[in-house]
Design a protein around this motif. Structure first.
Motif, PDB file in Angstrom:
ATOM      1  N   ARG A   1      -2.560 -14.582  -2.534  1.00 26.19           N
ATOM      2  CA  ARG A   1      -2.425 -13.627  -1.426  1.00 26.19           C
ATOM      3  C   ARG A   1      -0.954 -13.258  -1.276  1.00 26.19           C
ATOM      4  O   ARG A   1      -0.104 -14.141  -1.121  1.00 26.19           O
ATOM      5  CB  ARG A   1      -2.956 -14.221  -0.132  1.00 26.19           C
ATOM      6  CG  ARG A   1      -2.961 -13.218   1.016  1.00 26.19           C
ATOM      7  CD  ARG A   1      -3.590 -13.798   2.258  1.00 26.19           C
ATOM      8  NE  ARG A   1      -3.711 -12.791   3.310  1.00 26.19           N
ATOM      9  CZ  ARG A   1      -4.217 -13.018   4.511  1.00 26.19           C
ATOM     10  NH1 ARG A   1      -4.655 -14.248   4.824  1.00 26.19           N
ATOM     11  NH2 ARG A   1      -4.289 -12.039   5.395  1.00 26.19           N
ATOM     12  N   LEU A   2      -0.680 -11.971  -1.308  1.00 25.64           N
ATOM     13  CA  LEU A   2       0.707 -11.508  -1.288  1.00 25.64           C
ATOM     14  C   LEU A   2       0.838 -10.344  -0.313  1.00 25.64           C
ATOM     15  O   LEU A   2       0.867  -9.178  -0.710  1.00 25.64           O
ATOM     16  CB  LEU A   2       1.142 -11.095  -2.696  1.00 25.64           C
ATOM     17  CG  LEU A   2       2.639 -10.982  -2.934  1.00 25.64           C
ATOM     18  CD1 LEU A   2       3.329 -12.324  -2.742  1.00 25.64           C
ATOM     19  CD2 LEU A   2       2.908 -10.483  -4.352  1.00 25.64           C
ATOM     20  N   GLU A   3       0.907 -10.670   0.961  1.00 31.09           N
ATOM     21  CA  GLU A   3       1.108  -9.636   1.974  1.00 31.09           C
ATOM     22  C   GLU A   3       2.566  -9.172   1.946  1.00 31.09           C
ATOM     23  O   GLU A   3       3.479  -9.962   1.705  1.00 31.09           O
ATOM     24  CB  GLU A   3       0.745 -10.177   3.359  1.00 31.09           C
ATOM     25  CG  GLU A   3      -0.686 -10.686   3.491  1.00 31.09           C
ATOM     26  CD  GLU A   3      -1.735  -9.589   3.392  1.00 31.09           C
ATOM     27  OE1 GLU A   3      -1.361  -8.395   3.497  1.00 31.09           O
ATOM     28  OE2 GLU A   3      -2.924  -9.920   3.211  1.00 31.09           O
ATOM     29  N   LYS A   4       2.779  -7.875   2.206  1.00 33.34           N
ATOM     30  CA  LYS A   4       4.127  -7.321   2.126  1.00 33.34           C
ATOM     31  C   LYS A   4       5.106  -8.021   3.057  1.00 33.34           C
ATOM     32  O   LYS A   4       6.271  -8.228   2.721  1.00 33.34           O
ATOM     33  CB  LYS A   4       4.097  -5.827   2.455  1.00 33.34           C
ATOM     34  CG  LYS A   4       3.516  -4.957   1.362  1.00 33.34           C
ATOM     35  CD  LYS A   4       3.623  -3.494   1.739  1.00 33.34           C
ATOM     36  CE  LYS A   4       3.104  -2.587   0.630  1.00 33.34           C
ATOM     37  NZ  LYS A   4       3.206  -1.149   1.008  1.00 33.34           N
ATOM     38  N   THR A   5       4.642  -8.362   4.255  1.00 31.22           N
ATOM     39  CA  THR A   5       5.554  -8.901   5.267  1.00 31.22           C
ATOM     40  C   THR A   5       5.731 -10.406   5.195  1.00 31.22           C
ATOM     41  O   THR A   5       6.622 -10.950   5.842  1.00 31.22           O
ATOM     42  CB  THR A   5       5.053  -8.529   6.672  1.00 31.22           C
ATOM     43  OG1 THR A   5       3.709  -9.032   6.834  1.00 31.22           O
ATOM     44  CG2 THR A   5       5.034  -7.016   6.854  1.00 31.22           C
ATOM     45  N   ALA A   6       4.891 -11.095   4.415  1.00 32.31           N
ATOM     46  CA  ALA A   6       4.974 -12.566   4.406  1.00 32.31           C
ATOM     47  C   ALA A   6       4.621 -13.115   3.035  1.00 32.31           C
ATOM     48  O   ALA A   6       3.609 -13.811   2.870  1.00 32.31           O
ATOM     49  CB  ALA A   6       4.056 -13.153   5.469  1.00 32.31           C
ATOM     50  N   PRO A   7       5.439 -12.846   2.015  1.00 31.02           N
ATOM     51  CA  PRO A   7       5.145 -13.409   0.690  1.00 31.02           C
ATOM     52  C   PRO A   7       5.345 -14.916   0.698  1.00 31.02           C
ATOM     53  O   PRO A   7       6.189 -15.445   1.424  1.00 31.02           O
ATOM     54  CB  PRO A   7       6.166 -12.715  -0.210  1.00 31.02           C
ATOM     55  CG  PRO A   7       7.302 -12.372   0.693  1.00 31.02           C
ATOM     56  CD  PRO A   7       6.681 -12.050   2.025  1.00 31.02           C
TER      57      PRO A   7
ATOM     58  N   ARG B   1      -3.617 -13.068 -10.505  1.00 30.60           N
ATOM     59  CA  ARG B   1      -3.441 -11.714  -9.969  1.00 30.60           C
ATOM     60  C   ARG B   1      -3.080 -11.805  -8.494  1.00 30.60           C
ATOM     61  O   ARG B   1      -3.170 -12.864  -7.897  1.00 30.60           O
ATOM     62  CB  ARG B   1      -4.710 -10.884 -10.190  1.00 30.60           C
ATOM     63  CG  ARG B   1      -5.070 -10.762 -11.667  1.00 30.60           C
ATOM     64  CD  ARG B   1      -6.141  -9.756 -11.941  1.00 30.60           C
ATOM     65  NE  ARG B   1      -6.345  -9.626 -13.397  1.00 30.60           N
ATOM     66  CZ  ARG B   1      -6.924  -8.597 -13.976  1.00 30.60           C
ATOM     67  NH1 ARG B   1      -7.377  -7.591 -13.242  1.00 30.60           N
ATOM     68  NH2 ARG B   1      -7.055  -8.547 -15.291  1.00 30.60           N
ATOM     69  N   ARG B   2      -2.670 -10.693  -7.936  1.00 33.89           N
ATOM     70  CA  ARG B   2      -2.244 -10.696  -6.536  1.00 33.89           C
ATOM     71  C   ARG B   2      -3.099  -9.732  -5.730  1.00 33.89           C
ATOM     72  O   ARG B   2      -3.622  -8.742  -6.252  1.00 33.89           O
ATOM     73  CB  ARG B   2      -0.770 -10.315  -6.422  1.00 33.89           C
ATOM     74  CG  ARG B   2      -0.444  -8.881  -6.793  1.00 33.89           C
ATOM     75  CD  ARG B   2       1.071  -8.657  -6.681  1.00 33.89           C
ATOM     76  NE  ARG B   2       1.455  -7.268  -6.813  1.00 33.89           N
ATOM     77  CZ  ARG B   2       1.745  -6.661  -7.945  1.00 33.89           C
ATOM     78  NH1 ARG B   2       1.663  -7.333  -9.092  1.00 33.89           N
ATOM     79  NH2 ARG B   2       2.103  -5.387  -7.963  1.00 33.89           N
ATOM     80  N   ALA B   3      -3.237 -10.038  -4.440  1.00 33.17           N
ATOM     81  CA  ALA B   3      -4.036  -9.196  -3.559  1.00 33.17           C
ATOM     82  C   ALA B   3      -3.479  -9.278  -2.148  1.00 33.17           C
ATOM     83  O   ALA B   3      -2.861 -10.275  -1.758  1.00 33.17           O
ATOM     84  CB  ALA B   3      -5.498  -9.630  -3.575  1.00 33.17           C
ATOM     85  N   ARG B   4      -3.722  -8.233  -1.393  1.00 32.78           N
ATOM     86  CA  ARG B   4      -3.363  -8.238   0.023  1.00 32.78           C
ATOM     87  C   ARG B   4      -4.387  -7.413   0.793  1.00 32.78           C
ATOM     88  O   ARG B   4      -5.128  -6.617   0.220  1.00 32.78           O
ATOM     89  CB  ARG B   4      -1.957  -7.675   0.244  1.00 32.78           C
ATOM     90  CG  ARG B   4      -1.774  -6.215  -0.127  1.00 32.78           C
ATOM     91  CD  ARG B   4      -0.398  -5.724   0.321  1.00 32.78           C
ATOM     92  NE  ARG B   4      -0.185  -4.321   0.004  1.00 32.78           N
ATOM     93  CZ  ARG B   4       0.460  -3.871  -1.073  1.00 32.78           C
ATOM     94  NH1 ARG B   4       0.947  -4.743  -1.954  1.00 32.78           N
ATOM     95  NH2 ARG B   4       0.610  -2.576  -1.275  1.00 32.78           N
ATOM     96  N   GLY B   5      -4.421  -7.623   2.095  1.00 32.04           N
ATOM     97  CA  GLY B   5      -5.278  -6.819   2.964  1.00 32.04           C
ATOM     98  C   GLY B   5      -6.724  -6.810   2.523  1.00 32.04           C
ATOM     99  O   GLY B   5      -7.344  -7.841   2.305  1.00 32.04           O
TER     100      GLY B   5
END
Length: 237
Positions: free
Chosen positions: A29-35, A81-85
């Protein structure tokens, strides 16, 4: 993020290449605001691999057991792989296990054919992301497993996550039933750290499990990437 595959010294001679190829998907999980912090992501990925291997669905007649056997009969490929939202929420709707660290969340899925990824995962990005540690990692906890990274290799976060997963898996395979039970009961506690050059030379000349990469991405074939320094294995080395 990236992929990793274990390999022998001469990958061209590996009989596993004749078997159907499977891959173990991991999504961070790679959210823009909290990597997540890099080291925490590596450790969480390693624990995610162990959690799947120890899951009852991956053993005996479990729902994932056949896929796990097929995967382990070939190269133990892993792709991060990476994902967010919404991407992350869709990924969490698939059968799998989410493992959390201090800052990281990694979901691991049962193995899939190399060219048969679920549609919810196939479009997730593999490359182009790097992670950092906000501060230098603390020394590893004494008496607990350490996955030592090769200090001479520059690996992306995804590549290093996959390699840490390989190291954890090789340690798991090398342990006896009592060792596996103890590690499971300890929550698969482990550290991932980069070894100093002298330490790395000592580790690679020991009898501890060593990951050698197949060389499909980022680094040369046969490169030693990780040494799995588990206390129970060191006692037998």
């Amino acid at each position: 993020m990236s992929s990793a595959e274990t390999a022998p010294a001469d990958p061209s001679a590996d009989p596993r290449d004749g078997a159907p190829q499977f891959v173990l998907p991991l999504v961070v999980r790679l959210e823009k605001t909290a990597p997540p912090a890099r080291t925490d992501a590596l450790e969480t990925a390693a624990r995610a691999v162990l959690t799947l291997l120890a899951d009852e669905r991956a053993e005996g007649d479990g729902a994932w057991a056949a896929a796990v056997r097929d995967w382990q009969d070939a190269r133990i490929r892993k792709v991060v792989r990476r994902a967010r939202g919404a991407e992350w929420r869709r990924a969490c709707g698939l059968p799998g296990i989410t493992v959390t660290g201090a800052t990281a969340e990694v979901r691991v899925f049962p193995p899939v054919p190399l060219d048969g990824w679920p549609k919810e995962l196939v479009k997730l990005q593999v490359s182009g992301t790097e992670l950092d540690d906000p501060a230098a990692p603390a020394p590893p906890a004494p008496g607990r497993p350490v996955l030592w990274l090769n200090p001479g290799l520059g690996m992306s976060a995804g590549k290093a996550m996959a390699q840490a997963g390989h190291g954890a898996q090789l340690a798991w395979w090398a342990l006896d039933d009592a060792g596996r039970k103890a590690w499971r009961e300890d929550g698969f506690a482990l550290s991932v750290r980069t070894a100093g050059p002298e330490r790395w030379a000592e580790l690679t000349s020991s009898a501890l499990p060593v990951v050698r990469d197949a060389g499909f991405t980022e680094i040369a074939p046969g490169s030693c990437t990780v040494v799995a320094d588990h206390p129970a294995l060191r006692a037998r080395a």
